[in-house]
Design a protein around this motif. Sequence first.
Motif, PDB file in Angstrom:
ATOM      1  N   LEU A  36      67.936  29.780   7.227  1.00  0.00           N
ATOM      2  CA  LEU A  36      67.171  29.502   8.439  1.00  0.00           C
ATOM      3  C   LEU A  36      67.671  30.463   9.509  1.00  0.00           C
ATOM      4  CD1 LEU A  36      67.071  25.609   8.475  1.00  0.00           C
ATOM      5  CD2 LEU A  36      65.168  27.177   8.026  1.00  0.00           C
ATOM      6  N   CYS A  37      66.760  31.106  10.201  1.00  0.00           N
ATOM      7  CA  CYS A  37      67.145  32.134  11.168  1.00  0.00           C
ATOM      8  C   CYS A  37      67.935  31.520  12.331  1.00  0.00           C
ATOM      9  CB  CYS A  37      65.903  32.836  11.712  1.00  0.00           C
ATOM     10  SG  CYS A  37      66.313  34.072  12.952  1.00  0.00           S
ATOM     11  N   PRO A  38      69.106  32.086  12.631  1.00  0.00           N
ATOM     12  CA  PRO A  38      69.882  31.559  13.754  1.00  0.00           C
ATOM     13  C   PRO A  38      69.361  32.059  15.096  1.00  0.00           C
ATOM     14  CG  PRO A  38      71.059  33.360  12.717  1.00  0.00           C
ATOM     15  CD  PRO A  38      69.788  33.180  11.927  1.00  0.00           C
ATOM     16  N   PHE A  39      68.393  32.964  15.074  1.00  0.00           N
ATOM     17  CA  PHE A  39      67.953  33.571  16.332  1.00  0.00           C
ATOM     18  C   PHE A  39      66.604  33.056  16.818  1.00  0.00           C
ATOM     19  CE2 PHE A  39      70.494  36.883  14.053  1.00  0.00           C
ATOM     20  CZ  PHE A  39      71.663  36.643  14.757  1.00  0.00           C
ATOM     21  N   HIS A  40      65.947  32.243  16.001  1.00  0.00           N
ATOM     22  CA  HIS A  40      64.738  31.579  16.508  1.00  0.00           C
ATOM     23  C   HIS A  40      64.586  30.258  15.753  1.00  0.00           C
ATOM     24  CE1 HIS A  40      62.459  32.917  12.912  1.00  0.00           C
ATOM     25  NE2 HIS A  40      61.543  32.042  13.283  1.00  0.00           N
ATOM     26  N   PRO A  41      63.976  29.258  16.395  1.00  0.00           N
ATOM     27  CA  PRO A  41      63.867  27.959  15.733  1.00  0.00           C
ATOM     28  C   PRO A  41      62.845  28.012  14.594  1.00  0.00           C
ATOM     29  CG  PRO A  41      62.892  27.898  17.942  1.00  0.00           C
ATOM     30  CD  PRO A  41      63.397  29.278  17.739  1.00  0.00           C
ATOM     31  N   HIS A  57      67.327  40.840   7.966  1.00  0.00           N
ATOM     32  CA  HIS A  57      66.060  40.981   8.670  1.00  0.00           C
ATOM     33  C   HIS A  57      65.375  39.622   8.755  1.00  0.00           C
ATOM     34  CE1 HIS A  57      62.573  43.176  10.210  1.00  0.00           C
ATOM     35  NE2 HIS A  57      61.861  42.256   9.577  1.00  0.00           N
ATOM     36  N   CYS A  58      64.832  39.311   9.939  1.00  0.00           N
ATOM     37  CA  CYS A  58      64.081  38.063  10.067  1.00  0.00           C
ATOM     38  C   CYS A  58      62.606  38.399  10.213  1.00  0.00           C
ATOM     39  CB  CYS A  58      64.547  37.254  11.269  1.00  0.00           C
ATOM     40  SG  CYS A  58      63.490  35.819  11.548  1.00  0.00           S
ATOM     41  N   PHE A  59      61.793  37.841   9.306  1.00  0.00           N
ATOM     42  CA  PHE A  59      60.365  38.116   9.361  1.00  0.00           C
ATOM     43  C   PHE A  59      59.675  37.240  10.402  1.00  0.00           C
ATOM     44  CE2 PHE A  59      61.771  39.665   5.288  1.00  0.00           C
ATOM     45  CZ  PHE A  59      61.177  40.922   5.253  1.00  0.00           C
ATOM     46  N   GLY A  60      60.430  36.278  10.927  1.00  0.00           N
ATOM     47  CA  GLY A  60      59.865  35.405  11.954  1.00  0.00           C
ATOM     48  C   GLY A  60      59.971  36.021  13.336  1.00  0.00           C
ATOM     49  N   CYS A  61      61.164  36.512  13.678  1.00  0.00           N
ATOM     50  CA  CYS A  61      61.356  36.989  15.049  1.00  0.00           C
ATOM     51  C   CYS A  61      61.704  38.470  15.111  1.00  0.00           C
ATOM     52  CB  CYS A  61      62.434  36.170  15.763  1.00  0.00           C
ATOM     53  SG  CYS A  61      64.092  36.407  15.088  1.00  0.00           S
ATOM     54  N   GLY A  62      61.862  39.094  13.953  1.00  0.00           N
ATOM     55  CA  GLY A  62      62.121  40.528  13.969  1.00  0.00           C
ATOM     56  C   GLY A  62      63.576  40.913  14.157  1.00  0.00           C
TER      57      GLY A  62
HETATM   58 ZN   LIG Z   1      64.290  34.870  13.399  1.00  0.00          ZN
END
Ligand SMILES: [Zn+2]
Length: 574
Positions: A36-41, A57-62
Motif C-alpha cells: 500500500l503506497c505510503p505517500f497517498h491513501p 514507483h507508485c501508479f496511484g500518485c506517481g
Molecule cells: Zn502513491
Amino acid sequence: MIPREVIDEINSRLDIKDIVGSYLSLKKTGKNYTALCPFHPEDTPSFFVFPATNTFHCFGCGAHGDPITFIQKYEHLTFIEAVKKAAVMAGIDVSKYLKKRELPLELQIFEDYHKRYHEILLNLPDNHVAWKYLNKRGINRDNAIKFELGFSNGSIKSLILDKMDISRDIGASLGIIRKDGSEVFSNRIIIPIKDDYGRIVAFAGRSINNEKPKYLNSPENKYFQKSNLLFLFDKSKNIIKREKYSILVEGYFDAIQMHINGFENTVAVLGSSFTQLHARKLIKYTDKIITMFDMDEAGRNATLRSLDYLISYGFQVAIAQYTEKDPDELIQKHGENGILNTLEQSKKFYDFIPEYFKDKYNLEDEFGVEQYLEKMAEWYIKFQRSKHVAVTDAFIKRIAIILLKPENTIKKAIENILKYKKFNKKVIPYISVEAEEKSEKNYNELDKQLIWLWIKHKKYRDMLLTHLKAEDFEGLGKEFFSFAKNGEDLSYILENGSEELIDLIKISWNFDYDIEPDKVFSSLIETVERLRKEREVKALRQKLKNTTDDREKKEIMKRIFDLLATLKKRGGGF
Ligand SMILES: [Zn+2]
C-alpha cells in the motif's frame, strides 16, 4: 557537496527491497513487490518495488525513485539528511564531503566542554555513582551515548578556555565555570540542551547525591531561551511530522525515557512553562498534541496554561492522565504498554476541562454551580474564538452530564453568562510588547481583515478567492493573498512568508473583532470594491487630462460621475 558518484555508490549498495521492506510490508508479485503506497491513501496496492532497476514507483500518485529518495520521502528529510542516513546504512563515510559549519564562539565552548564531559562519563567504571543513578533511571551505556549524556568531575576547570585563549569571563557568563575557575556543574550528570539545528546551546546538570538543586540549568544566552526551546525537538521534529502528533512532557528524563521506549515524537518544555513560541514552532509540524505533564498540582497548572495557547493556535489536544507521579515513573512501573494505554485513554480537551474544574467547585450548591458555569463560559468563548467552534457541542454535552441537566439548559446558561459578563476579548492573554508596537504602524486594516478571516474562519476562504484578486491589496495583503491563491496552507506561509507578514498573522490570531465574521467579510468586500472604483476614477482622471476629443471627454466625465455617485452612497469600514 557530496559528489554524484558517491551518491550513486550509496544507492547501488542499498537494496531497494530491503530499504522499503524495513518500513512497509511487501508482497511478492512475480519479479517485483507491491505494498500500500505510503505517500497517498489507498485500499488496493498500486505501489511497486522493482529490484531489477533498484527503484520504486507508485501508479496511484506517481511517487518514484531510488533508495535514497524513498528514505527522504518516507522520513520527511531533506536530501542531504537522507543521503547521510543512507550512507550509514551503506557503510560509506561521507563526513569528508560535508563542510563543517563553523560554530559561533559560545557554542564552540559548549561543544568542547560537552565532548570532554561525555568522555568522562563513558570512562567512569560501571559501579560509579553516576552510572548507578542512570541505571536506576533505566538508562544504560547505549542510551547515554545516544543522548550524549556527560559527567563533570570538576577536573576540566578553565582548561578548555585557556587552550582556546578565551577569557574566563566568557565561560562564567555562559554559566560553565565560576569566576574562580571551578566548574559550575561539578559532580553532576550533564544533559546537553540543543537548539532546533542540533547545536548545543546550554547544559542541564542533574545532581547524583542529594545536592540541591536537583537540576541546574545554564543561564539563558543569545542562543538559549527557554521560552523558545523544546528539549529533543531537534531529534523529534521529523518524526512528529511522520507520526502526525507530538507528546509534550515536563522533564529531561521523561523525554529521554519516552524516546528510549519508542515514543520519539516526544518533546519536553523546560521549566514547565509552555509558551506561544512553542505553539508556533510545533504547529509547523503537527496540529495534534498529547500533553503528559506531571500529575501534581504544578503539572496540572502547566497543562491548563499550555491548553490556553494550544487551543488558540487550533491544536487538537488530548490530556494524558495516570496515577504515577510522572511519565518516567509510569515507564519504570508499566513499561511501554503503560504509556500506550495512557495515551489511548487520554482525554480530549473539551472533556478534560469540565472534568477538571468540577472538583474545584461545590456543585451541590447553586452558587457553586453558577461559579462553575462561569468558568466553563470562559473556555467556551476560547473555543468559539479558535478553530474549535465544532467542539463546543461536545463540551456542552460533557458539562450537561456532570451537572445532570439538559444540554439546552446548559447552553442557554452559558450564553446568558457571556451576554452579561465581559470576558477578556483576546484568546491569548499575552501579546508581546513588540507585537503591540508593530500593530500601531506596520499593517493596514484591510490586510488584517483578509488574514483574520482566512486563518480563523475557514468557511470564507472560497468566497474570498472568488471575490478578490492579489491586486486588490498592497504589501502584506498582496503577499498573503498570493500564497492563499496558490493553495498554500498556514504552516507553509509561516515558514516562507516575510517576517512582517508572520507578525501580522500573529497579530490577527490574537485579535478578535467585536462583530460577526459575516460583517467583517462584507465590510472587506465593500472596501475592496470602493478601492477598485477609486483607483478607476484616478485612472479616468488621468485619461481625461490626456484626451483632446470632446466627445470622448464627455464620456469619461460621465463615467467618473457615475462612479463617484456609487461611491458616496456607501460608507465603507464599519
Ligand atoms: Zn502513491
